[in-house]
Design an enzyme around this catalytic site. Structure first.
Site, PDB file in Angstrom:
ATOM      1  N   GLU A 198      12.594   3.483   8.473  1.00 53.50           N
ATOM      2  CA  GLU A 198      12.402   4.932   8.308  1.00 53.50           C
ATOM      3  C   GLU A 198      12.339   5.638   9.664  1.00 53.50           C
ATOM      4  OE1 GLU A 198       9.009   4.061   5.633  1.00 53.50           O
ATOM      5  OE2 GLU A 198       9.841   5.648   4.376  1.00 53.50           O
ATOM      6  N   GLU A 237       9.208  -2.120   0.367  1.00 58.21           N
ATOM      7  CA  GLU A 237       7.933  -1.624  -0.152  1.00 58.21           C
ATOM      8  C   GLU A 237       7.649  -2.050  -1.587  1.00 58.21           C
ATOM      9  OE1 GLU A 237      10.062   0.150   1.650  1.00 58.21           O
ATOM     10  OE2 GLU A 237       8.964   1.184   3.221  1.00 58.21           O
TER      11      GLU A 237
HETATM   12  N1  DAK Z   1       2.411  -5.490   9.268  1.00 58.68           N
HETATM   13  C1  DAK Z   1       1.496  -6.324   9.877  1.00 58.68           C
HETATM   14  N2  DAK Z   1       1.815  -7.529  10.371  1.00 58.68           N
HETATM   15  C2  DAK Z   1       3.084  -7.936  10.248  1.00 58.68           C
HETATM   16  C3  DAK Z   1       4.078  -7.159   9.618  1.00 58.68           C
HETATM   17  C4  DAK Z   1       3.686  -5.867   9.122  1.00 58.68           C
HETATM   18  N3  DAK Z   1       4.571  -5.041   8.562  1.00 58.68           N
HETATM   19  N4  DAK Z   1       5.235  -7.838   9.650  1.00 58.68           N
HETATM   20  C5  DAK Z   1       4.972  -9.003  10.267  1.00 58.68           C
HETATM   21  N5  DAK Z   1       3.691  -9.073  10.615  1.00 58.68           N
HETATM   22  C6  DAK Z   1       3.007 -10.158  11.308  1.00 58.68           C
HETATM   23  C7  DAK Z   1       2.832 -11.366  10.395  1.00 58.68           C
HETATM   24  O1  DAK Z   1       1.680 -11.197   9.574  1.00 58.68           O
HETATM   25  C8  DAK Z   1       2.659 -12.470  11.412  1.00 58.68           C
HETATM   26  O2  DAK Z   1       1.358 -12.416  11.927  1.00 58.68           O
HETATM   27  P1  DAK Z   1       0.490 -13.776  12.203  1.00 58.68           P
HETATM   28  O3  DAK Z   1       0.417 -14.469  10.901  1.00 58.68           O
HETATM   29  O4  DAK Z   1       1.313 -14.524  13.239  1.00 58.68           O
HETATM   30  O5  DAK Z   1      -0.829 -13.277  12.728  1.00 58.68           O
HETATM   31  C9  DAK Z   1       3.614 -12.052  12.528  1.00 58.68           C
HETATM   32  O6  DAK Z   1       3.834 -10.655  12.340  1.00 58.68           O
HETATM   33  C10 DAK Z   1       4.960 -12.744  12.460  1.00 58.68           C
HETATM   34  O7  DAK Z   1       5.460 -12.562  11.147  1.00 58.68           O
HETATM   35  P2  DAK Z   1       5.953 -13.806  10.232  1.00 58.68           P
HETATM   36  O8  DAK Z   1       5.230 -15.043  10.575  1.00 58.68           O
HETATM   37  O9  DAK Z   1       5.916 -13.339   8.836  1.00 58.68           O
HETATM   38  O10 DAK Z   1       7.462 -13.936  10.755  1.00 58.68           O
HETATM   39  P3  DAK Z   1       8.706 -14.475   9.923  1.00 58.68           P
HETATM   40  O11 DAK Z   1       9.813 -14.625  10.908  1.00 58.68           O
HETATM   41  O12 DAK Z   1       8.339 -15.662   9.071  1.00 58.68           O
HETATM   42  O13 DAK Z   1       9.078 -13.300   8.914  1.00 58.68           O
HETATM   43  C11 DAK Z   1       9.465 -10.957   8.290  1.00 58.68           C
HETATM   44  C12 DAK Z   1       9.527 -12.055   9.431  1.00 58.68           C
HETATM   45  C13 DAK Z   1       9.796  -9.627   8.943  1.00 58.68           C
HETATM   46  C14 DAK Z   1      10.524 -11.291   7.245  1.00 58.68           C
HETATM   47  C15 DAK Z   1       8.052 -10.984   7.669  1.00 58.68           C
HETATM   48  O14 DAK Z   1       7.080 -10.901   8.718  1.00 58.68           O
HETATM   49  C16 DAK Z   1       7.841  -9.840   6.724  1.00 58.68           C
HETATM   50  O15 DAK Z   1       8.302  -9.869   5.578  1.00 58.68           O
HETATM   51  N6  DAK Z   1       7.097  -8.842   7.205  1.00 58.68           N
HETATM   52  C17 DAK Z   1       6.684  -7.715   6.368  1.00 58.68           C
HETATM   53  C18 DAK Z   1       7.813  -6.761   6.128  1.00 58.68           C
HETATM   54  C19 DAK Z   1       7.302  -5.599   5.321  1.00 58.68           C
HETATM   55  O16 DAK Z   1       7.022  -5.756   4.125  1.00 58.68           O
HETATM   56  N7  DAK Z   1       7.067  -4.503   6.000  1.00 58.68           N
HETATM   57  C20 DAK Z   1       6.270  -3.405   5.472  1.00 58.68           C
HETATM   58  C21 DAK Z   1       7.054  -2.516   4.571  1.00 58.68           C
HETATM   59  S1  DAK Z   1       6.003  -1.261   3.933  1.00 58.68           S
HETATM   60  C22 DAK Z   1       0.064   2.488   5.668  1.00 58.68           C
HETATM   61  C23 DAK Z   1       0.207   1.268   6.317  1.00 58.68           C
HETATM   62  C24 DAK Z   1       1.353   0.582   6.174  1.00 58.68           C
HETATM   63  C25 DAK Z   1       2.389   1.108   5.425  1.00 58.68           C
HETATM   64  C26 DAK Z   1       2.255   2.323   4.818  1.00 58.68           C
HETATM   65  C27 DAK Z   1       1.073   3.017   4.921  1.00 58.68           C
HETATM   66  N8  DAK Z   1      -1.203   3.149   5.788  1.00 58.68           N
HETATM   67  C28 DAK Z   1      -2.201   2.707   6.738  1.00 58.68           C
HETATM   68  C29 DAK Z   1      -1.383   4.346   4.977  1.00 58.68           C
HETATM   69  C30 DAK Z   1       3.559   0.301   5.302  1.00 58.68           C
HETATM   70  C31 DAK Z   1       4.720   0.782   5.105  1.00 58.68           C
HETATM   71  C32 DAK Z   1       5.817  -0.170   5.198  1.00 58.68           C
HETATM   72  O17 DAK Z   1       6.516  -0.178   6.153  1.00 58.68           O
END
Ligand code: DAK
Length: 257
Positions: A114, A134
């Site tokens: 985004e 999401e």
């Molecule tokens: N947030 C926090 N930590 C994250 C993260 C994220 N979005 N993405 C990755 N990490 C962290 C992992 O937890 C891991 O931390 P440790 O376990 O080493 O402490 C580290 O980064 C490395 O990630 P992986 O071990 O998972 O690495 P891989 O290569 O195996 O996988 C991946 C990479 C990108 C496929 C995977 O990390 C993944 O699926 N990440 C999440 C992708 C995702 O779903 N993104 C969020 C979309 S929703 C809000 C807060 C947040 C949001 C909205 C509002 N408020 C406070 C109101 C979120 C909005 C979004 O963007």
């Protein structure tokens, strides 16, 4: 996220902002957005800076989304507040009076995708991956992703990406118009800088008006957009750059803007 987690480097007329929290794949927090807003304020006033490049630290990610570790604690009011903050800052990038290029070096997921969509131009490394995952978390994109994605790639493709939460690679992102071009990872910053430099010796005021005409004109119907363009075209004739550009052409010399 500490202040150092968002790095600013100035190189002549270029400013490079790096999201620098690679251990969490540069996930976005409230602090990131607040600091980014401050840096944009600073760079807007800095007349030496002509173009801003945004990129991510580390090999793996541009930005892997909003920081999921904050999500679980949120109530509806907190979620709305965070979404509105993120939207305000991404709107600020989109309306920034200088070009903003996203150099996407890895995952651009959720809020990362985004934020990239708020930039004027997106260049991706061949290892970059894009997605709006999401729905896997039981939420929807909240940083205006449903709006920008549909405008960039069309309603059908936006719905496919948002409803499935699946990632696409850089080539596919380029094919559907989500990114402008794909380069090898080792050439990403070089390409982004080279592109930025092609804008630096042009008229900053003309580029500002052109950005305004494209972004705001597209939100109008065609006739109004064209009228808006004519108004901005007229404004160009009040600038020193216009006088210089035309004189330089007639005097067969390079314009100095
Ligand atoms: N947030 C926090 N930590 C994250 C993260 C994220 N979005 N993405 C990755 N990490 C962290 C992992 O937890 C891991 O931390 P440790 O376990 O080493 O402490 C580290 O980064 C490395 O990630 P992986 O071990 O998972 O690495 P891989 O290569 O195996 O996988 C991946 C990479 C990108 C496929 C995977 O990390 C993944 O699926 N990440 C999440 C992708 C995702 O779903 N993104 C969020 C979309 S929703 C809000 C807060 C947040 C949001 C909205 C509002 N408020 C406070 C109101 C979120 C909005 C979004 O963007």
């Amino acid at each position: 996220m500490t202040e150092a987690s968002l790095l600013l480097e100035k190189d002549g007329a270029l400013a490079i902002i790096t999201f620098n929290n690679p251990k969490a794949l540069n996930a976005l927090t409230v602090a990131t957005f607040c600091r980014l807003e401050e840096l944009l304020d600073q760079l807007e006033q800095d007349t030496d800076i002509r173009v801003v490049i945004l990129t991510g630290a580390g090999e793996k990610a541009f930005i892997a989304g909003g920081d999921i570790s904050h999500l679980g604690t949120l109530d509806a009011d907190g979620a709305r507040e965070f979404a509105l903050l993120a939207q305000r800052v991404i709107d600020r990038i989109e309306a920034f009076p200088k070009p903003v290029i996203a150099a996407i070096n890895g995952y651009a997921l959720g809020g990362g995708c985004e934020l990239a969509m708020g930039c004027d131009i997106r260049i991706a490394s061949d290892s970059a991956r894009f997605g709006q995952p999401e729905v896997k978390l039981g939420i929807i994109p909240g940083f205006a992703g449903t709006q920008r994605l549909a405008r960039l790639v069309g309603k059908g493709r936006a719905k496919e990406l948002v409803f499935t939460g699946e990632m696409i690679d850089a080539e596919e992102a380029c094919r559907i118009g989500l990114v402008n071009r794909v380069v090898t990872g080792d050439r990403l910053m070089e390409e982004a800088r080279a592109l930025a430099l092609k804008m630096c010796d042009k008229s900053a005021s003309a580029i500002r008006f052109a950005k305004d005409a494209i972004d705001n004109g597209l939100e109008m119907d065609f006739a109004r957009g064209a009228r808006y363009e004519a108004d901005l075209f007229a404004l160009c004739f009040t600038t020193a750059d216009c006088k210089e550009g035309i004189s330089a052409f007639l005097e067969k010399r390079l314009a100095r803007f």
